[in-house]
Design a protein around this motif. Structure first.
Motif: not given
Length: 92
Positions: A74-81
């Motif tokens: 956290n905070p998650v990188n949505l691109g990596h996810l």
């Protein structure tokens, strides 16, 4: 969904209806390890991603490269996810 028990129940009713599960590790009443254990016990290979502030210190033996597709800080990188989900690869 904000109820981990309901999420488990819903996914296990028909795992083919879901692409993946993204779960926080720290939740009231249930940990991400509990969620992983419940789902992988009945739907082996179901793609699970864990998000946690403890990513580098997470020591739950139920969270491993066999049981989850990735652990994200956290905070998650949505691109990596999104990349990890589309590639089906483990990522931290």
């Amino acid at each position: 969904m904000d109820d981990p028990a309901l999420a488990i129940e819903t996914i296990l009713e028909d795992p083919e209806d879901w692409d993946a599960l993204i779960s926080d590790y720290d939740m009231p009443g249930m940990s991400g390890g509990d969620v992983v254990e419940a789902i992988t016990g009945q739907a082996s290979g179901f793609p699970i991603f864990i998000v946690t502030a403890l990513a580098r210190r997470l020591s739950d033996s139920r969270i491993n490269k066999t049981s989850v597709k990735g652990v994200f800080a956290n905070p998650v990188n949505l691109g990596h996810l999104a990349k990890a989900r589309s590639n089906g690869e483990s990522s931290t």
